[in-house]
Design a protein around this motif. Structure first.
Motif, PDB file in Angstrom:
ATOM      1  N   GLY A   1       0.826  -1.213   0.000  1.00 14.35           N
ATOM      2  CA  GLY A   1       0.000   0.000   0.000  1.00 14.35           C
ATOM      3  C   GLY A   1       0.854   1.254   0.000  1.00 14.35           C
ATOM      4  N   ALA A   2       1.946   1.218   0.769  1.00 14.65           N
ATOM      5  CA  ALA A   2       2.845   2.380   0.828  1.00 14.65           C
ATOM      6  C   ALA A   2       3.517   2.608  -0.518  1.00 14.65           C
ATOM      7  CB  ALA A   2       3.903   2.153   1.921  1.00 14.65           C
ATOM      8  N   VAL A   3       3.848   1.512  -1.220  1.00 13.70           N
ATOM      9  CA  VAL A   3       4.450   1.636  -2.560  1.00 13.70           C
ATOM     10  C   VAL A   3       3.437   2.261  -3.524  1.00 13.70           C
ATOM     11  CG1 VAL A   3       5.225   0.299  -4.575  1.00 13.70           C
ATOM     12  CG2 VAL A   3       6.100  -0.249  -2.278  1.00 13.70           C
ATOM     13  N   GLN A   4       2.205   1.744  -3.512  1.00 16.51           N
ATOM     14  CA  GLN A   4       1.189   2.221  -4.460  1.00 16.51           C
ATOM     15  C   GLN A   4       0.800   3.663  -4.161  1.00 16.51           C
ATOM     16  OE1 GLN A   4      -1.570  -1.002  -3.733  1.00 16.51           O
ATOM     17  NE2 GLN A   4      -0.882  -2.133  -5.549  1.00 16.51           N
ATOM     18  N   LYS A   5       0.932   4.069  -2.904  1.00 17.83           N
ATOM     19  CA  LYS A   5       0.553   5.445  -2.516  1.00 17.83           C
ATOM     20  C   LYS A   5       1.692   6.422  -2.827  1.00 17.83           C
ATOM     21  CE  LYS A   5      -1.102   7.991   1.589  1.00 17.83           C
ATOM     22  NZ  LYS A   5       0.121   8.479   2.319  1.00 17.83           N
TER      23      LYS A   5
ATOM     24  N   PRO B   1      11.798   2.394 -10.467  1.00 14.52           N
ATOM     25  CA  PRO B   1      12.304   1.514  -9.405  1.00 14.52           C
ATOM     26  C   PRO B   1      12.850   2.257  -8.190  1.00 14.52           C
ATOM     27  CG  PRO B   1      13.059   0.745 -11.547  1.00 14.52           C
ATOM     28  CD  PRO B   1      12.369   2.060 -11.784  1.00 14.52           C
ATOM     29  N   ARG B   2      13.593   3.349  -8.417  1.00 12.77           N
ATOM     30  CA  ARG B   2      14.192   4.074  -7.271  1.00 12.77           C
ATOM     31  C   ARG B   2      13.111   4.589  -6.331  1.00 12.77           C
ATOM     32  NH1 ARG B   2      17.817   6.462 -10.698  1.00 12.77           N
ATOM     33  NH2 ARG B   2      16.630   8.399 -10.664  1.00 12.77           N
ATOM     34  N   SER B   3      11.976   5.039  -6.908  1.00  8.36           N
ATOM     35  CA  SER B   3      10.909   5.574  -6.031  1.00  8.36           C
ATOM     36  C   SER B   3      10.251   4.438  -5.249  1.00  8.36           C
ATOM     37  CB  SER B   3       9.867   6.337  -6.863  1.00  8.36           C
ATOM     38  OG  SER B   3       9.012   5.454  -7.562  1.00  8.36           O
ATOM     39  N   VAL B   4      10.225   3.239  -5.813  1.00  8.44           N
ATOM     40  CA  VAL B   4       9.667   2.075  -5.104  1.00  8.44           C
ATOM     41  C   VAL B   4      10.568   1.724  -3.920  1.00  8.44           C
ATOM     42  CG1 VAL B   4       9.222  -0.415  -5.302  1.00  8.44           C
ATOM     43  CG2 VAL B   4       8.450   1.152  -7.111  1.00  8.44           C
ATOM     44  N   ILE B   5      11.886   1.712  -4.160  1.00 11.48           N
ATOM     45  CA  ILE B   5      12.858   1.419  -3.087  1.00 11.48           C
ATOM     46  C   ILE B   5      12.744   2.467  -1.977  1.00 11.48           C
ATOM     47  CG2 ILE B   5      15.342   1.271  -2.574  1.00 11.48           C
ATOM     48  CD1 ILE B   5      14.089  -1.090  -4.225  1.00 11.48           C
ATOM     49  N   GLN B   6      12.664   3.736  -2.374  1.00 17.69           N
ATOM     50  CA  GLN B   6      12.563   4.826  -1.390  1.00 17.69           C
ATOM     51  C   GLN B   6      11.278   4.699  -0.557  1.00 17.69           C
ATOM     52  OE1 GLN B   6      13.036   8.188  -3.943  1.00 17.69           O
ATOM     53  NE2 GLN B   6      15.283   8.093  -3.828  1.00 17.69           N
TER      54      GLN B   6
ATOM     55  N   ILE C   1       9.586   1.969   0.145  1.00 19.87           N
ATOM     56  CA  ILE C   1       9.675   0.841   1.079  1.00 19.87           C
ATOM     57  C   ILE C   1      10.597   1.193   2.249  1.00 19.87           C
ATOM     58  CG2 ILE C   1      10.470  -1.552   1.357  1.00 19.87           C
ATOM     59  CD1 ILE C   1       9.570  -2.037  -1.562  1.00 19.87           C
ATOM     60  N   ASP C   2      11.741   1.809   1.944  1.00 18.29           N
ATOM     61  CA  ASP C   2      12.666   2.183   3.028  1.00 18.29           C
ATOM     62  C   ASP C   2      12.015   3.179   3.985  1.00 18.29           C
ATOM     63  OD1 ASP C   2      15.617   1.997   0.909  1.00 18.29           O
ATOM     64  OD2 ASP C   2      14.815   0.552   2.359  1.00 18.29           O
ATOM     65  N   HIS C   3      11.268   4.128   3.447  1.00 15.40           N
ATOM     66  CA  HIS C   3      10.589   5.125   4.298  1.00 15.40           C
ATOM     67  C   HIS C   3       9.557   4.429   5.196  1.00 15.40           C
ATOM     68  CE1 HIS C   3       7.844   8.417   5.450  1.00 15.40           C
ATOM     69  NE2 HIS C   3       8.963   9.129   5.437  1.00 15.40           N
ATOM     70  N   PHE C   4       8.794   3.511   4.582  1.00 14.97           N
ATOM     71  CA  PHE C   4       7.765   2.764   5.334  1.00 14.97           C
ATOM     72  C   PHE C   4       8.423   1.953   6.451  1.00 14.97           C
ATOM     73  CE2 PHE C   4       3.840   0.560   6.097  1.00 14.97           C
ATOM     74  CZ  PHE C   4       4.168  -0.759   6.345  1.00 14.97           C
ATOM     75  N   CYS C   5       9.537   1.278   6.146  1.00 19.96           N
ATOM     76  CA  CYS C   5      10.165   0.384   7.123  1.00 19.96           C
ATOM     77  C   CYS C   5      10.917   1.143   8.211  1.00 19.96           C
ATOM     78  CB  CYS C   5      11.091  -0.609   6.422  1.00 19.96           C
ATOM     79  SG  CYS C   5      10.179  -1.745   5.388  1.00 19.96           S
ATOM     80  N   ARG C   6      11.387   2.333   7.904  1.00 23.15           N
ATOM     81  CA  ARG C   6      12.081   3.153   8.911  1.00 23.15           C
ATOM     82  C   ARG C   6      11.082   3.873   9.813  1.00 23.15           C
ATOM     83  NH1 ARG C   6      17.178   3.686   9.266  1.00 23.15           N
ATOM     84  NH2 ARG C   6      18.332   3.170   7.383  1.00 23.15           N
TER      85      ARG C   6
ATOM     86  N   ARG D   1       5.034  -9.874  -6.517  1.00 21.56           N
ATOM     87  CA  ARG D   1       4.688  -9.728  -7.948  1.00 21.56           C
ATOM     88  C   ARG D   1       4.173  -8.309  -8.218  1.00 21.56           C
ATOM     89  NH1 ARG D   1       5.086 -14.684 -10.161  1.00 21.56           N
ATOM     90  NH2 ARG D   1       4.558 -16.496  -8.841  1.00 21.56           N
ATOM     91  N   GLN D   2       3.400  -7.770  -7.248  1.00 23.52           N
ATOM     92  CA  GLN D   2       2.805  -6.439  -7.469  1.00 23.52           C
ATOM     93  C   GLN D   2       3.850  -5.335  -7.288  1.00 23.52           C
ATOM     94  OE1 GLN D   2      -1.473  -6.210  -5.839  1.00 23.52           O
ATOM     95  NE2 GLN D   2      -0.668  -8.076  -4.846  1.00 23.52           N
ATOM     96  N   VAL D   3       4.789  -5.550  -6.352  1.00 18.77           N
ATOM     97  CA  VAL D   3       5.863  -4.564  -6.155  1.00 18.77           C
ATOM     98  C   VAL D   3       6.768  -4.535  -7.392  1.00 18.77           C
ATOM     99  CG1 VAL D   3       7.956  -4.052  -4.805  1.00 18.77           C
ATOM    100  CG2 VAL D   3       5.823  -4.685  -3.627  1.00 18.77           C
TER     101      VAL D   3
END
Ligand SMILES: Cc1cc(-c2n[nH]c(CCNC(=O)c3cc(-c4ccc(F)cc4)cc(O)c3O)n2)ccn1
Ligand SMILES: [Mg+2]
Length: 214
Positions: A11-15, A22-27, A29-34, A100-102
């Motif tokens: 959800g955080a990736v899609q939002k 790809p870089r924005s997807v990584i960012q 996820i890292d923001h969500f996990c931190r 798969r969705q990420v």
């Protein structure tokens, strides 16, 4: 019904991430996990070490053991040369659905084959099933007690060639002592430890890079 952590991560990736970036997807996820919920992605600190190894090896064939939500899958796939292929194994079907969705959100699905099942079952079938000869790079990030048996299995199945690189996550935390002992003492490997930290924490962890000497 309650959502799962991987669902909330997606959800955080899609939002917060931009499709096809790809870089924005990584960012995201890292923001969500931190800031929201810890999750067992390789993370940004160890991820930079992963990036540099992938860029240095520039592999045509990659095997990732342990997809989880696809964070390292996206990091690797977004740095592969054209026509390169990444096969990633995920044991947990729920994780696979999210991964798969990420991977699709990042727009790297053309480089990735996500396979559901156990490493021990799939490694012996890589050649016949996926037309793989050998792997240029293997990223070990699955069950920690499987790193050593699966490395021996890859040797036995002829999936490693002189110069194949094994890059192993979590060799300190949760730890893979038998694997470390093997690759550091076997004459068939040249090993190097990259000290870092467990994703999103101050706990020591690191990546072990091992070159198969044939
Ligand atoms: C047998 C087989 C298995 C798989 C498979 N698919 N997905 C996985 C995920 C495995 N990963 C982990 O368990 C893991 C754990 C931590 C951790 C957890 C809790 C803590 F307190 C501290 C650290 C940190 C990490 O970075 C990890 O990678 N395995 C795929 C195929 N075949
Ligand atoms: Mg890991």
């Amino acid at each position: 019904t309650q959502s799962t952590r991987p669902q909330r991560l997606l959800g955080a990736v899609q939002k917060n991430a931009t499709r096809g970036h790809p870089r924005s997807v990584i960012q995201a996820i890292d923001h969500f996990c931190r800031n929201k919920e810890w999750a067992m992605n390789v993370g940004d600190e160890k991820g930079c070490i992963l990036d540099s190894v992938v860029s240095e090896v520039s592999p045509a064939t990659v095997l990732e053991l342990g997809t989880y939500c696809g964070y390292s899958t996206v990091r690797i796939a977004s740095r592969l040369p054209p026509h390169a292929k990444l096969i990633t194994l995920e044991f947990n079907p729920e994780f696979a659905v999210i991964a798969r969705q990420v991977i699709a959100w990042a727009g790297v699905e053309d480089k990735v084959q996500l396979v559901e099942g156990a490493s021990g079952d799939w490694i012996p079938r890589m050649k016949e099933q996926f037309g793989v000869k050998t792997f240029d790079l293997v990223f070990l990030d699955h069950w920690k007690d499987r790193y050593l048996p699966d490395t021996k299995l890859m040797e036995e199945c002829g999936l490693l060639r002189k110069g194949s690189i094994l890059l192993a996550d979590n060799v300190i935390c949760p730890g893979t002592p038998d694997y470390l002992e093997y690759v550091r003492n076997s004459p068939r490997y040249e090993s190097q430890y990259f000290k870092s930290h467990l994703e999103y924490t101050k706990v020591e962890d690191g990546l072990e890079k091992s070159v198969f000497l044939g």
